[in-house]
Write an enzyme that holds these catalytic residues in place. Sequence first.
Site, PDB file in Angstrom:
ATOM      1  N   CYS A   8       3.348  18.964  33.265  1.00 35.75           N
ATOM      2  CA  CYS A   8       4.354  18.932  32.212  1.00 35.75           C
ATOM      3  C   CYS A   8       5.143  17.624  32.311  1.00 35.75           C
ATOM      4  CB  CYS A   8       5.294  20.128  32.343  1.00 35.75           C
ATOM      5  SG  CYS A   8       6.238  20.140  33.897  1.00 35.75           S
ATOM      6  N   CYS A  49      12.227  26.403  29.077  1.00 38.84           N
ATOM      7  CA  CYS A  49      11.476  25.149  29.152  1.00 38.84           C
ATOM      8  C   CYS A  49      10.307  25.183  28.166  1.00 38.84           C
ATOM      9  CB  CYS A  49      10.965  24.957  30.577  1.00 38.84           C
ATOM     10  SG  CYS A  49       9.739  23.656  30.760  1.00 38.84           S
ATOM     11  N   SER A  77       2.205  22.122  37.609  1.00 46.17           N
ATOM     12  CA  SER A  77       2.199  21.116  38.674  1.00 46.17           C
ATOM     13  C   SER A  77       0.793  20.856  39.196  1.00 46.17           C
ATOM     14  CB  SER A  77       3.113  21.561  39.832  1.00 46.17           C
ATOM     15  OG  SER A  77       2.772  22.859  40.275  1.00 46.17           O
ATOM     16  N   HIS A 121      14.438  30.315  45.477  1.00 43.72           N
ATOM     17  CA  HIS A 121      13.706  29.166  44.931  1.00 43.72           C
ATOM     18  C   HIS A 121      14.616  27.937  44.871  1.00 43.72           C
ATOM     19  CE1 HIS A 121      11.477  26.690  42.023  1.00 43.72           C
ATOM     20  NE2 HIS A 121      10.422  27.453  42.272  1.00 43.72           N
ATOM     21  N   SER A 134       3.812  28.102  43.624  1.00 36.76           N
ATOM     22  CA  SER A 134       4.289  27.659  42.314  1.00 36.76           C
ATOM     23  C   SER A 134       4.711  28.849  41.464  1.00 36.76           C
ATOM     24  CB  SER A 134       3.184  26.879  41.599  1.00 36.76           C
ATOM     25  OG  SER A 134       3.499  26.692  40.238  1.00 36.76           O
ATOM     26  N   SER A 135       5.987  28.881  41.104  1.00 37.15           N
ATOM     27  CA  SER A 135       6.515  29.993  40.309  1.00 37.15           C
ATOM     28  C   SER A 135       5.867  30.060  38.935  1.00 37.15           C
ATOM     29  CB  SER A 135       8.037  29.842  40.165  1.00 37.15           C
ATOM     30  OG  SER A 135       8.565  30.836  39.316  1.00 37.15           O
ATOM     31  N   ASN A 136       5.787  28.922  38.240  1.00 38.67           N
ATOM     32  CA  ASN A 136       5.236  28.966  36.886  1.00 38.67           C
ATOM     33  C   ASN A 136       3.774  29.386  36.897  1.00 38.67           C
ATOM     34  OD1 ASN A 136       3.321  26.481  36.094  1.00 38.67           O
ATOM     35  ND2 ASN A 136       4.797  25.747  37.593  1.00 38.67           N
ATOM     36  N   GLU A 138      14.929  25.536  42.735  1.00 35.64           N
ATOM     37  CA  GLU A 138      15.575  25.292  41.449  1.00 35.64           C
ATOM     38  C   GLU A 138      16.734  26.253  41.224  1.00 35.64           C
ATOM     39  OE1 GLU A 138      14.825  25.758  36.701  1.00 35.64           O
ATOM     40  OE2 GLU A 138      13.085  25.183  37.899  1.00 35.64           O
TER      41      GLU A 138
END
Length: 404
Positions: free
Chosen positions: A53, A285, A377, A176, A314-316, A178
């Site tokens: 992204c 997002c 990512s 996390h 990776s959360s997403n 973020e």
Amino acid sequence: MKTFEVPVIYRSPLISAIKNKRKEQDRMKKDFTPTVLDLGAVRILLARHFGFCYGVENAIEIAFRTIEENPDKRIFLLSEMIHNPHVNNDLLSRGVQFLMDTSGRQLIPWEQLKAADVVIIPAFGTTLEIEAKLTSLGIIPLQYNTTCPFVERVWNKAGQIGQKDYTVIVHGKPGHEETRATFSHSQAGTPTVVVKDISEARLLADFITGTQPASLFYERFKGQYSTGFDVVQHLQRVGVVNQTTMLATETQAIADYIRDVMQQHYQLTPATIHERFADTRDTLCYATNDNQSAVTGMLQQPADLAIVVGGYNSSNTSHLVELCEARLPTYFISSEEKILSRAAILHYDFHHKQELQSNTFLPEQGPVSILLTSGASCPDALVEGVIRKIARFYNAEEKLEAAI
């Protein structure tokens, strides 16, 4: 949108060609049907949106440029720059050191840093407390800052509604990076509490309405509320922001639920709901939305299994796995190296935090249809590697080149 200088090792001619073609055909990004690579015995259905992204490409460009511009200095990252092992290992191989792990545990003591050292802020951002610590060491904290602009947008929104005396509810994973950063920036200006899912949102609603005794709040949300939080006073006016990589539909469901609770509890109308609830839906997002919508569109097609490529922390990416595994067998892998053979595959069970081996990966009898996507990512080169490895199992390399 701006283009970035990303190392060629992460690029894929195949994936770039596919993405560019789809962009030409669908400039408004309204078509979420997958791209079909028909290789005869195997059909690979590639999600409309996936991979790096804006925020990730921005972070990679800044990090690699920082290394090139500071050949004689020690370079540190606060923690993993993004949640992808291949990118982080590339940085380590270039001499970068991590100060902390992803949970915030110190790996290198602060005392070992010097004012001349370079410290890169990861894409997730960092806390105001860490910024202050770096300043105390003589290091300019934001000189090498790769914080995603969409993360900063969430901080700005939290600050805006805080100035209007709303309490901020952060939908995110409490541990996390973020979420820790967003919580820190938000609580500096307004009372803040973190909810990790819709269940915790419902529990919080019980404290909003007084169904639960206020005294229980501090136990149930331990470690998730700001200093001096007054459960009676600070839940009278609220707004919801999110960790940008959460499941977009869940964030919206939480916001809608809290809004409805406030409307009913205070007997408000749609015209007066703003008195108690701030509209913050624009903190979602765009990449999270696009990638998840693309998976939803991909799942409309018949298929035998799904493969999701990305970093295991990776959360997403894990949310893309969630969407897929609700519909069909799904394999979460970090690269093509995890595909051991046509029958065997190593894949990650993120629910139980363990890697498993399955020995019935691809059906013995064809044809087979595979849904394929990756996290925000994940380098496109890894996705191409998966496609080519699967094509070899079906002796379809020539058909793949023809399809390209």
